[in-house]
Scaffold this active site. Sequence first.
Site, PDB file in Angstrom:
ATOM      1  N   ASP A 137      39.712  41.021  42.960  1.00 40.61           N
ATOM      2  CA  ASP A 137      39.915  41.813  41.678  1.00 40.61           C
ATOM      3  C   ASP A 137      38.128  41.446  41.059  1.00 40.61           C
ATOM      4  OD1 ASP A 137      39.745  42.408  39.070  1.00 40.61           O
ATOM      5  OD2 ASP A 137      42.548  42.530  38.740  1.00 40.61           O
TER       6      ASP A 137
HETATM    7  C1  BGC Z   1      41.749  44.710  36.639  1.00 35.68           C
HETATM    8  C2  BGC Z   1      41.012  45.619  37.844  1.00 35.68           C
HETATM    9  C3  BGC Z   1      40.358  46.434  37.988  1.00 35.68           C
HETATM   10  C4  BGC Z   1      39.303  45.478  38.212  1.00 35.68           C
HETATM   11  C5  BGC Z   1      38.106  46.493  38.182  1.00 35.68           C
HETATM   12  C6  BGC Z   1      39.749  44.271  36.753  1.00 35.68           C
HETATM   13  O1  BGC Z   1      40.007  43.562  35.707  1.00 35.68           O
HETATM   14  O2  BGC Z   1      42.143  43.157  36.258  1.00 35.68           O
HETATM   15  O3  BGC Z   1      42.764  46.594  37.324  1.00 35.68           O
HETATM   16  O4  BGC Z   1      40.334  47.211  38.938  1.00 35.68           O
HETATM   17  O5  BGC Z   1      38.802  44.999  36.862  1.00 35.68           O
HETATM   18  O6  BGC Z   1      37.248  47.201  36.918  1.00 35.68           O
END
Ligand code: BGC
Length: 716
Positions: free
Chosen positions: A262
């Site tokens: 993530d």
């Molecule tokens: C979130 C994810 C997301 C990623 C990319 C993160 O902050 O937890 O769900 O896919 O950002 O945008």
Amino acid sequence: MRDFDELIKRMTLKEKLAEITQLYGDEYTEDDSTFMGIDYRFEANREMVDNVGSILGVSGAALIKEAQKKHLETSKHKIPLLFMHDIIHGFKTIFPSPLAMSCTWQPELVKESAEIAAKESAVSGIHLTFSPMCDLARDARWGRVVETSGEDPFLNSMFAKAYVEGYQGTDVSEQYRVASCLKHFAAYGMAEAGRDYNTTDVSEYELREKHFPGYRAAVDAGAKMVMTSFNALNGVPSSGNKWLFQDVLRKEWGFRGTVISDCTAIVEMIYHGFAQDEAEAAKKAIDAGVDIEMVSNTYYNSAERLIKQGRLSEDQIDLSVKRVLELKEELGLFDNPFKDADEEAEKKYILCREHRDAARKIARESMVLLKNDGVLPVKKNTEKKQKIFLTGPYADSRQMLDSWSAYGEEKDCLTLREVLSDEMEISCIPGIGILDYEKEQVENAVKAAEDSDIILLALGEEPLMSGESNSRMDIGLPGYQQQFAERIFAVGKPVIVILYNGRPLAIPEIALKANAVLEAWFPGTEGNHAVCDILTGAYAPSGRLTMSFPWAVGQCPIYYNCYSTGRPSKNVYISERFSSRYIDGQSVPLYPFGYGLTYTTFEYGEVILSDTVMRRNGSIMAQCSLKNTGDRAGTETVQLYLKDISGSRVRPVRMLKDFRRITLKPGETCQAVFRIDEEMLKFHTLDKGFAAETGKFKIYIAENASTGTCAEFELV
Ligand code: BGC
């Protein structure tokens, strides 16, 4: 599949590390030589940018084609860029939030929405979406419940599969398909106290029974990528959790795709207290099998040193590079690096009539009628024309999109006032904002309410009150809305409340005092057309809750498939006073899982079983009559719950195992028939097997998780 070993041999270590790094597109500045420019926040350098493997968060056919072209000109090995984005519930045509869509109990609609989202994003150049979110949600304080499919593992799995199939079809290289990345592995939704990013502690029994099935369903449906989660799980941050990624995901489940961290989750392991510096964080993530590092660049900066020190092997990096290249190959990018990016198709498909109509249909199906004393549907054609007054912060608002709505824009949404005005004569004074309050405006609204015959009161949360990092410790109506609602109720006219929100709210007073309550959620681009269809009766609501609504925030997390305590209410051994309860309020939910009304009523008969004994590998049938006892056609979601009366481990008080959506004309009766087989009785037993244990079971056929008739059988 091309053989990438030769190519990987030709790549320098730095080139390989850039290939497994993902950079943010929209954080970039342009400079002369690189179209995307350099991300200064994480001190990316030119060499890294020129060789980076994937980009997050940009779209637009023209932009992406140009970026890809320039990249291929500068990239020594001519490896195409992979563009990824969060297309969670629509690209520009926005569907209801995932939590709302799960209330349709219709995976085929979720699949349809995902197909449309894939088409709109593919034509604007995106290759992969960070969806579905398969985290189970139980705690309404956690803002990200809005992105989930609710609290039940059976439904969660069904929807996870539907999203993946909708995005990917049978072959991701086909036109208008994007690859799917399930997230966030694992148990991100269990954040302690509902505070986003907080730690989680979940037994392996719970993980396997309730949390893993959703992720597993997406893996089995062929999702190409898996994202780590931010939380530490049982003491180990997910991005460094070998057991999760090597043992469970790859060995047990046979996942062959790519794992991505993530956003900045690898470097965050330092704050978790799990790595002392960036190098150790990189090592732990690579050892766990995390192929791509999203946004932070510990891999790029540290892996070389780690290899020199003998703490990592270059083979580990090669394996991740290979997985990334194979994904690009599966998407067909080596043959056509632009895939579906096409300015003409963007104009043709994005927000086209067909997509908007689908958004309206799905929004209608996702809304849940929580209460109705008969005031709904609003009768437009009574002899004496009734005066309809619309008020509340959502009366004339375009905030129909939740906090994660890709490229959806409020300007493409209509307000409830605008939509209703086309259908009926109404007057409208919002009277109050979600957070602001002006005495004069309130008095004007109350006066207008006094002069009306029926009041539509549109209340809710701001879109940014749910979603990532938007946890709340009070899940009542925010601001002065409750006080405003009290003033409106005090007028003494029939009040229909319409709720726009991203999570179950604790609204006991609304439930008590309103004549009708419609949960509209964040319903997307066509949301208010859907609300209007329901209010006018053009469409009878049929949504069912997939998350329990508490009476008070103190009940959170509250969910239907919990374990019984040794002292449940009304038990035969101990007095009520010493049962598991609260002394200052309810312990049951305000509105349970599976709950929802429509414009007719249904009567359930007794549960009849074909046999009270089930043999190993056998099955029995359960059935129950269902009668439409009202005066209009309606759709009922008949739910089949199972309870394992005793086992080698404690078992949930109920588990959803199947359901049927049945539409009946007034007076019509039918039989809801279910097959129960041994597979449905299996669970993770104390000896670590997955098996059905002999003994007694209860079957409930019910309109929601708190009701229903039941029958008993025995597995022998
Ligand atoms: C979130 C994810 C997301 C990623 C990319 C993160 O902050 O937890 O769900 O896919 O950002 O945008």
